[in-house]
Design a protein around this motif. Structure first.
Motif, mmCIF file in Angstrom:
data_model
loop_
_atom_site.group_PDB
_atom_site.id
_atom_site.type_symbol
_atom_site.label_atom_id
_atom_site.label_comp_id
_atom_site.label_asym_id
_atom_site.label_seq_id
_atom_site.Cartn_x
_atom_site.Cartn_y
_atom_site.Cartn_z
ATOM 1 N N VAL A 79 0.852 -1.195 0.000
ATOM 2 C CA VAL A 79 0.000 0.000 0.000
ATOM 3 C C VAL A 79 0.882 1.237 0.000
ATOM 4 O O VAL A 79 1.746 1.404 0.873
ATOM 5 N N ASP A 80 0.661 2.110 -0.965
ATOM 6 C CA ASP A 80 1.459 3.309 -1.147
ATOM 7 C C ASP A 80 1.113 4.363 -0.093
ATOM 8 O O ASP A 80 -0.055 4.531 0.252
ATOM 9 N N PRO A 81 2.120 5.113 0.418
ATOM 10 C CA PRO A 81 1.818 6.114 1.460
ATOM 11 C C PRO A 81 1.223 7.402 0.927
ATOM 12 O O PRO A 81 0.595 8.146 1.689
ATOM 13 N N TRP A 82 1.417 7.702 -0.368
ATOM 14 C CA TRP A 82 1.013 9.001 -0.904
ATOM 15 C C TRP A 82 -0.343 8.977 -1.591
ATOM 16 O O TRP A 82 -1.021 9.999 -1.645
ATOM 17 N N CYS A 83 -0.728 7.826 -2.146
ATOM 18 C CA CYS A 83 -2.000 7.802 -2.880
ATOM 19 C C CYS A 83 -2.784 6.518 -2.654
ATOM 20 O O CYS A 83 -3.863 6.348 -3.216
ATOM 21 N N GLY A 84 -2.271 5.604 -1.829
ATOM 22 C CA GLY A 84 -2.945 4.340 -1.607
ATOM 23 C C GLY A 84 -4.128 4.452 -0.672
ATOM 24 O O GLY A 84 -4.344 5.494 -0.033
ATOM 25 N N PRO A 85 -4.933 3.400 -0.570
ATOM 26 C CA PRO A 85 -6.084 3.409 0.333
ATOM 27 C C PRO A 85 -5.639 3.555 1.782
ATOM 28 O O PRO A 85 -4.563 3.110 2.172
ATOM 29 N N LEU A 86 -6.471 4.186 2.580
ATOM 30 C CA LEU A 86 -6.210 4.348 4.007
ATOM 31 C C LEU A 86 -6.728 3.096 4.703
ATOM 32 O O LEU A 86 -7.932 2.897 4.845
ATOM 33 N N VAL A 87 -5.801 2.242 5.104
ATOM 34 C CA VAL A 87 -6.142 0.913 5.616
ATOM 35 C C VAL A 87 -6.270 0.969 7.136
ATOM 36 O O VAL A 87 -5.415 1.540 7.820
ATOM 37 N N ARG A 88 -7.319 0.323 7.629
ATOM 38 C CA ARG A 88 -7.566 0.272 9.073
ATOM 39 C C ARG A 88 -7.545 -1.174 9.541
ATOM 40 O O ARG A 88 -8.069 -2.065 8.886
ATOM 41 N N LEU A 89 -6.930 -1.396 10.707
ATOM 42 C CA LEU A 89 -6.964 -2.695 11.387
ATOM 43 C C LEU A 89 -7.569 -2.455 12.761
ATOM 44 O O LEU A 89 -6.975 -1.755 13.586
ATOM 45 N N GLY A 90 -8.743 -3.017 13.014
ATOM 46 C CA GLY A 90 -9.452 -2.666 14.241
ATOM 47 C C GLY A 90 -9.730 -1.175 14.235
ATOM 48 O O GLY A 90 -10.311 -0.647 13.283
ATOM 49 N N ASP A 91 -9.287 -0.478 15.283
ATOM 50 C CA ASP A 91 -9.469 0.968 15.306
ATOM 51 C C ASP A 91 -8.161 1.709 15.018
ATOM 52 O O ASP A 91 -8.047 2.904 15.291
ATOM 53 N N VAL A 92 -7.185 1.002 14.448
ATOM 54 C CA VAL A 92 -5.880 1.606 14.161
ATOM 55 C C VAL A 92 -5.768 1.931 12.674
ATOM 56 O O VAL A 92 -5.882 1.045 11.821
ATOM 57 N N GLU A 93 -5.542 3.210 12.373
ATOM 58 C CA GLU A 93 -5.266 3.635 11.005
ATOM 59 C C GLU A 93 -3.790 3.391 10.731
ATOM 60 O O GLU A 93 -2.922 3.848 11.473
ATOM 61 N N LEU A 94 -3.485 2.699 9.628
ATOM 62 C CA LEU A 94 -2.125 2.242 9.373
ATOM 63 C C LEU A 94 -1.320 3.118 8.419
ATOM 64 O O LEU A 94 -0.083 3.143 8.496
ATOM 65 N N ILE A 95 -1.962 3.827 7.509
ATOM 66 C CA ILE A 95 -1.278 4.441 6.373
ATOM 67 C C ILE A 95 -1.199 5.965 6.506
ATOM 68 O O ILE A 95 -2.127 6.612 6.982
ATOM 69 N N ALA A 96 -0.056 6.516 6.070
ATOM 70 C CA ALA A 96 0.183 7.964 5.996
ATOM 71 C C ALA A 96 0.175 8.626 7.369
ATOM 72 O O ALA A 96 -0.298 9.749 7.523
ATOM 73 N N ARG A 97 0.733 7.921 8.356
ATOM 74 C CA ARG A 97 0.843 8.463 9.703
ATOM 75 C C ARG A 97 2.297 8.451 10.162
ATOM 76 O O ARG A 97 3.169 7.892 9.499
ATOM 77 N N VAL A 98 2.558 9.043 11.316
ATOM 78 C CA VAL A 98 3.899 9.030 11.905
ATOM 79 C C VAL A 98 4.214 7.607 12.372
ATOM 80 O O VAL A 98 3.426 7.003 13.112
ATOM 81 N N PRO A 99 5.350 7.027 11.957
ATOM 82 C CA PRO A 99 5.636 5.616 12.271
ATOM 83 C C PRO A 99 5.607 5.276 13.749
ATOM 84 O O PRO A 99 5.064 4.223 14.138
ATOM 85 N N SER A 100 6.185 6.098 14.617
ATOM 86 C CA SER A 100 6.218 5.759 16.042
ATOM 87 C C SER A 100 4.819 5.742 16.640
ATOM 88 O O SER A 100 4.526 4.943 17.546
ATOM 89 N N GLU A 101 3.939 6.603 16.146
ATOM 90 C CA GLU A 101 2.563 6.611 16.643
ATOM 91 C C GLU A 101 1.831 5.350 16.205
ATOM 92 O O GLU A 101 1.069 4.751 16.989
ATOM 93 N N VAL A 102 2.045 4.928 14.966
ATOM 94 C CA VAL A 102 1.415 3.694 14.485
ATOM 95 C C VAL A 102 1.952 2.496 15.260
ATOM 96 O O VAL A 102 1.198 1.598 15.649
ATOM 97 N N ARG A 103 3.261 2.476 15.506
ATOM 98 C CA ARG A 103 3.839 1.375 16.277
ATOM 99 C C ARG A 103 3.195 1.280 17.662
ATOM 100 O O ARG A 103 2.851 0.177 18.126
ATOM 101 N N ALA A 104 3.027 2.417 18.329
ATOM 102 C CA ALA A 104 2.410 2.409 19.659
ATOM 103 C C ALA A 104 0.984 1.883 19.598
ATOM 104 O O ALA A 104 0.560 1.088 20.458
ATOM 105 N N ASP A 105 0.235 2.304 18.567
ATOM 106 C CA ASP A 105 -1.147 1.828 18.433
ATOM 107 C C ASP A 105 -1.192 0.337 18.127
ATOM 108 O O ASP A 105 -2.054 -0.392 18.645
#
Length: 355
Positions: A79-105
């Protein structure tokens, strides 16, 4: 996909990851025709084969790459970070976010599910139980504005089925798409401030520091105090039915903080370019502008302004970095955790930059 095709988030599809089964309308095990139909008939702009079999297909309008195993059958989705779909797992948004914040979630979600989180080759979060391997790429300003690089990275993701989940980047379907042996991992924060670095002088089209374009491999090693390269990269050149020869293309010197790039226009490889690493490389100035180890956006702005003040033309190179036309230099970006610092590449006339 490319940074110049980026989309506003409000124009991007929203998909749900179903671990090991699929993501959005895609299901692992689909054949290419089913993938295309699931993507609304979207066209693949690039298709790659390996050993006579379809290996992967890039769908730029959707912002995903479909990766195939035997069959061919879909085994992974990037999944591309600039134009790909915004993918969610449970209540966690995975794409186009700050990596450390996604890791914590992800860690929080994993604790509640009783599964483990590890780090992958790039230092980003990976969960085998979910077939999820996170990554990151340069962030950019809005697509409605002139191309401007930000000082941070944003997340992308590789999503895989059960057959690849234990080690997604180690298997042939994925390595045919992206071989991480040729990539540099995320080493974390920069250990050096700009003022703590040794200074190297730059002579356009001639060399930088003790390195001069046209040096042999042994001369480069001697100029760097006989430091052994941490990594050597190249490829095999096959001659008819013979075994062929290995063609050296670059050597990475972690102690000096530089990468030497070679070409072989007349036989033996000679130095054609030098990349100064933004984390650990020496400081290089251009008319008083410190080029190395600073926020990328600031260096980009200062370099472009100075080019225009001098009445020169500026060009954007393949990774989005600006540089003065005909002086054979441009600004690169080096990841430092969630952020980016400036590096630079200096090269000889007529050398073909491959990114």
């Amino acid at each position: 996909m490319s940074w110049w095709n980026r989309k506003p988030q409000e124009e991007r599809a929203r998909w749900v990851l179903e671990p090991l089964l699929g993501v959005g309308p895609l299901r692992f095990g689909m054949d290419p025709e089913q993938v295309q139909a699931a993507l609304g008939g979207a066209d693949a702009s690039v298709s790659q084969t390996s050993g006579g079999r379809l290996s992967w297909q890039l769908y730029p309008d959707v912002g995903v790459t479909a990766i195939y195993g035997h069959g061919p059958r879909l085994v992974a989705v990037a999944v591309d970070p600039w134009c790909g779909p915004l993918v969610r797992l449970g209540d966690v948004e995975l794409i186009a976010r700050v990596p450390s914040e996604v890791r914590a979630d992800i860690r929080g979600l994993a604790r509640s599910a009783g599964v483990s989180v590890r780090s992958n080759w790039s230092g980003d979060a990976e969960v085998a139980a979910w077939g999820l391997s996170m990554g990151a790429a340069q962030d950019w300003g809005p697509p409605s504005e002139e191309a401007t690089r930000k000082d941070r990275v944003i997340t992308d993701a590789l999503l895989v089925g059960s057959e690849l989940a234990e080690d997604p980047y180690a298997t042939a379907p994925v390595t045919n798409w992206y071989d991480v042996r040729e990539a540099r991992p995320n080493p974390g924060a920069s250990p050096l401030l700009p003022q703590e670095r040794p200074y190297w002088a730059w002579t356009p089209s001639a060399g930088v520091g003790p390195l001069r374009f046209g040096m042999t491999v042994n001369q480069v090693s001697a100029a760097l105090g006989r430091e052994a390269p941490a990594v050597r990269r190249g490829w095999n050149l096959w001659a008819g039915r013979g075994a062929g020869t290995w063609d050296l293309r670059e050597e990475q010197f972690d102690g000096a903080g530089v990468t030497a790039h070679y070409w072989s226009p007349e036989g033996a490889p000679t130095l054609a370019a030098v990349t100064v690493d933004g984390r650990t490389g020496p400081q290089v100035k251009w008319d008083g502008i410190k080029l190395i180890g600073r926020p990328v956006s600031k260096v980009d702005t200062e370099v472009i302004r100075h080019i225009e003040e001098r009445g020169l033309e500026w060009v954007v190179h393949c990774d989005g970095g600006p540089g003065p036309d005909e002086l054979n230099m441009y600004i690169r970006a080096t990841r430092t955790g969630d952020n980016l610092v400036s590096g630079a590449r200096f090269f000889a006339p007529d050398w073909e930059d491959r990114g």
